[in-house]
Write an enzyme that holds these catalytic residues in place. Structure first.
Site, PDB file in Angstrom:
ATOM      1  N   ASP A   1      44.307  45.346  34.876  1.00 10.51           N
ATOM      2  CA  ASP A   1      45.566  45.155  34.127  1.00 10.51           C
ATOM      3  C   ASP A   1      46.710  44.685  35.029  1.00 10.51           C
ATOM      4  O   ASP A   1      47.538  43.875  34.616  1.00 10.51           O
ATOM      5  CB  ASP A   1      45.999  46.477  33.467  1.00 10.51           C
ATOM      6  CG  ASP A   1      45.007  46.943  32.423  1.00 10.51           C
ATOM      7  OD1 ASP A   1      44.185  46.116  31.985  1.00 10.51           O
ATOM      8  OD2 ASP A   1      45.055  48.131  32.063  1.00 10.51           O
TER       9      ASP A   1
HETATM   10  P1  NAP Z   1      42.451  49.005  35.444  1.00 10.30           P
HETATM   11  O1  NAP Z   1      43.219  48.002  34.697  1.00 10.30           O
HETATM   12  O2  NAP Z   1      42.183  50.307  34.811  1.00 10.30           O
HETATM   13  O3  NAP Z   1      41.060  48.291  35.827  1.00 10.30           O
HETATM   14  C1  NAP Z   1      40.148  48.892  36.646  1.00 10.30           C
HETATM   15  C2  NAP Z   1      38.937  47.988  36.764  1.00 10.30           C
HETATM   16  O4  NAP Z   1      38.133  48.558  37.802  1.00 10.30           O
HETATM   17  C3  NAP Z   1      38.093  47.931  35.518  1.00 10.30           C
HETATM   18  O5  NAP Z   1      38.228  46.692  34.866  1.00 10.30           O
HETATM   19  C4  NAP Z   1      36.649  48.173  36.012  1.00 10.30           C
HETATM   20  O6  NAP Z   1      35.835  47.080  35.643  1.00 10.30           O
HETATM   21  C5  NAP Z   1      36.796  48.257  37.531  1.00 10.30           C
HETATM   22  N1  NAP Z   1      35.990  49.332  38.117  1.00 10.30           N
HETATM   23  C6  NAP Z   1      35.822  50.576  37.668  1.00 10.30           C
HETATM   24  N2  NAP Z   1      35.018  51.276  38.484  1.00 10.30           N
HETATM   25  C7  NAP Z   1      34.680  50.437  39.487  1.00 10.30           C
HETATM   26  C8  NAP Z   1      33.874  50.569  40.646  1.00 10.30           C
HETATM   27  N3  NAP Z   1      33.200  51.698  40.948  1.00 10.30           N
HETATM   28  N4  NAP Z   1      33.742  49.502  41.475  1.00 10.30           N
HETATM   29  C9  NAP Z   1      34.383  48.335  41.172  1.00 10.30           C
HETATM   30  N5  NAP Z   1      35.161  48.162  40.097  1.00 10.30           N
HETATM   31  C10 NAP Z   1      35.298  49.203  39.267  1.00 10.30           C
HETATM   32  O7  NAP Z   1      43.095  49.316  36.851  1.00 10.30           O
HETATM   33  P2  NAP Z   1      44.470  48.829  37.486  1.00 10.30           P
HETATM   34  O8  NAP Z   1      44.502  47.345  37.558  1.00 10.30           O
HETATM   35  O9  NAP Z   1      44.624  49.631  38.718  1.00 10.30           O
HETATM   36  O10 NAP Z   1      45.563  49.192  36.414  1.00 10.30           O
HETATM   37  C11 NAP Z   1      45.989  50.532  36.181  1.00 10.30           C
HETATM   38  C12 NAP Z   1      46.171  50.736  34.701  1.00 10.30           C
HETATM   39  O11 NAP Z   1      46.456  52.137  34.497  1.00 10.30           O
HETATM   40  C13 NAP Z   1      47.342  49.965  34.121  1.00 10.30           C
HETATM   41  O12 NAP Z   1      47.061  49.582  32.803  1.00 10.30           O
HETATM   42  C14 NAP Z   1      48.453  51.004  34.123  1.00 10.30           C
HETATM   43  O13 NAP Z   1      49.447  50.731  33.157  1.00 10.30           O
HETATM   44  C15 NAP Z   1      47.661  52.244  33.774  1.00 10.30           C
HETATM   45  N6  NAP Z   1      48.415  53.453  34.151  1.00 10.30           N
HETATM   46  C16 NAP Z   1      48.662  53.707  35.442  1.00 10.30           C
HETATM   47  C17 NAP Z   1      49.466  54.773  35.771  1.00 10.30           C
HETATM   48  C18 NAP Z   1      49.843  55.075  37.197  1.00 10.30           C
HETATM   49  O14 NAP Z   1      50.738  55.875  37.381  1.00 10.30           O
HETATM   50  N7  NAP Z   1      49.197  54.451  38.169  1.00 10.30           N
HETATM   51  C19 NAP Z   1      49.984  55.596  34.797  1.00 10.30           C
HETATM   52  C20 NAP Z   1      49.684  55.293  33.480  1.00 10.30           C
HETATM   53  C21 NAP Z   1      48.900  54.223  33.184  1.00 10.30           C
HETATM   54  P3  NAP Z   1      34.241  47.267  35.570  1.00 10.30           P
HETATM   55  O15 NAP Z   1      33.996  48.356  34.593  1.00 10.30           O
HETATM   56  O16 NAP Z   1      33.716  45.931  35.129  1.00 10.30           O
HETATM   57  O17 NAP Z   1      33.765  47.628  36.932  1.00 10.30           O
END
Ligand code: NAP
Length: 461
Positions: free
Chosen positions: A388
């Site tokens: 994301d």
């Molecule tokens: P993300 O959008 O959740 O994407 C994570 C990606 O990692 C997934 O598409 C997944 O694809 C891949 N993945 C999962 N396990 C894996 C592994 N073992 N090895 C390799 N790839 C793996 O992560 P992000 O880009 O860090 O974004 C964070 C999200 O969390 C945002 O939408 C944000 O708004 C939300 N959020 C964050 C917080 C905060 O405080 N950080 C708070 C609230 C919400 P595959 O399944 O194809 O592997």
């Protein structure tokens, strides 16, 4: 110890705690901050034993011993990716404890001063909502509740339950005598029941994607409830701790919501993130796969590589290998930088903590605003389990649910190497056009395995 001296020590402990929190604002001073804040709490707890009206030494010591033992074991065992659940449980307990203090105060026979009764019941309402809401948040994050319950008129029902709880609370304040045998006990019982129900109803429709924001909001509410009950008990330490937790939680909630470009009311009432992974739009083009050896070569022969870690790196616990790869690339003359999005992972500072744990120096870690201008000059952006936070739809597609969220502009790098296991969506459950771009190459697999292969590949060059 004299009562006035005790309050002075409480205030000193609170100052230590606040200084500790302040130091946590930078990774460089965070460890020191934790020690200071811990010392503040230790001082406050220790002097409570010397309070003039203290009699329950044994009960208190027992409670502290059990709590400390459970917390020690849980904190050592918890995986970094499960941290939000842990925070949810601990935070909920704080709210529940505040509500229980109010319940005990209302059980005392005799009339309370109005201000005590009003703040006591407010703390009970907020603490109960925070307790039951946090438990639902825990169950959702832990995968114990998989569905998000959305039905028409939900917000109206929630409002009615809240209104009924408030009305009963007003009755409880007006007719308080401490005699719980008759209608007064019934009113108080119903009040607590409805307050707990409101917490459940309010949290059930919220999708997993928004849970960290909700947990932070409950954290703020718990602080407020504790502060109110501190006033009822006449305990300066509780008042200050409540105010500090309440304001820190409020700021954190705002920061997270802002970084996701959402308003707090939208998080609470829109049911966003409840459909995670179900509505992937069809994308044009195909994802192009690249073998780890080839990906390694493309980085080794570049001049600048920007590494973008995300939730997948945390799941795979790949941070140590990632730092090994970075050092290897640097030894081959490549400039390596780390770019961190404010909501990458599942809690604020998630990526900073993991990279710090692996030993990555702070001067190699850049915030979004610092690094975004550099992507066009990077030969490669290596996206490790992020989705994301690098989705161009947030920048370019007004119809996207994440439109407006600032993103890391990895698509502007010459080549984008993306490590993920397959076609899994990110937190928001939406497709990512980045993966289909002409300059994008997918290096499939678990992040730790793939980075290991990249290291092996780079060593061969
Ligand atoms: P993300 O959008 O959740 O994407 C994570 C990606 O990692 C997934 O598409 C997944 O694809 C891949 N993945 C999962 N396990 C894996 C592994 N073992 N090895 C390799 N790839 C793996 O992560 P992000 O880009 O860090 O974004 C964070 C999200 O969390 C945002 O939408 C944000 O708004 C939300 N959020 C964050 C917080 C905060 O405080 N950080 C708070 C609230 C919400 P595959 O399944 O194809 O592997």
């Amino acid at each position: 110890m004299r009562a006035d001296l005790l309050q002075v020590v409480y205030i000193a402990a609170a100052v230590l705690f606040i200084l500790g929190l302040k130091s946590m604002s930078s990774p460089r001073t965070a460890r020191r901050g934790i020690i200071w804040a811990g010392a503040g709490m230790l001082v406050a707890t220790a002097v409570t034993f010397a309070a003039p009206d203290m009699t329950n030494y044994l009960l208190m010591a027992l409670a502290i011993a059990i709590g400390a033992a459970v917390a020690y074991v849980a904190a050592r065992r918890v995986a970094m990716t499960d941290m939000p659940q842990m925070v949810a449980i601990y935070n909920g307990m704080g709210g529940g404890a505040a509500a229980l203090i109010a319940a005990v105060e209302f059980m005392h026979p005799g009339v309370m001063p109005d201000s005590f009764a009003i703040l006591g019941i407010l703390g009970a309402l907020i603490g109960s909502v925070s307790f039951s809401g946090s438990m639902i948040a825990f169950a959702k994050l832990q995968g114990l509740i998989k569905k998000s319950f959305l039905f028409p008129g939900q917000n109206v029902l929630d409002l009615l339950v809240l209104a009924a709880a408030v009305v009963l609370g007003v009755f409880a304040v007006l007719q308080h005598t401490g005699n719980l045998g008759g209608p007064e006990g019934l009113v108080l019982g119903l009040f607590f029941g409805l307050a707990l129900l409101y917490g459940v109803l309010m949290t059930l429709p919220i999708g997993g994607a928004d849970m960290p924001v909700v947990i932070s909001l409950y954290n703020a509410l718990t602080g407020l409830a504790v502060g109110f009950e501190g006033y009822v008990l006449g305990n300066a330490a509780l008042i200050i701790a409540g105010v500090v937790v309440g304001s820190a939680g409020t700021l954190l909630t705002q920061l997270m919501a802002r970084a996701m470009n959402r308003s707090i009311s939208n998080v609470l009432f829109a049911g966003f993130g409840a459909h995670g992974g179900q509505e992937l739009a069809a994308m044009e083009g195909a994802m192009k796969e690249m073998a780890p050896d080839d990906a390694a070569i493309s980085m080794v022969f570049g001049q600048k590589v920007i590494i973008v870690p995300g939730y997948g790196m945390a799941v795979a616990q790949a941070q140590h290998k990632v730092w090994e790869l970075a050092r290897l690339l640097e030894s081959k003359g490549v400039q390596v930088k780390f770019a961190i999005h404010p909501v990458a992972g599942r809690m604020p500072g998630h990526m900073n903590v993991l990279l710090a744990e692996a030993g990555v120096p702070y001067d190699k870690i850049y915030d979004l605003e610092e690094i975004n201008g550099e992507f066009p000059t990077a030969d490669a952006a290596l996206v490790i389990g992020a989705n994301d936070v690098v989705n161009p739809a947030a920048r370019d597609d007004p119809g996207s649910p994440i439109f407006g969220m600032p993103i890391l502009d990895v698509d502007k790098a010459q080549t984008v190497l993306i490590i993920k296991r397959g076609r899994g969506a990110g937190f928001a459950g939406i497709e990512n056009k980045l993966f289909y771009g002409d300059n994008a190459r997918m290096v499939y697999g678990d992040a730790q395995d793939v980075v290991g292969k990249l290291i092996a590949g780079a060593k061969k060059v």
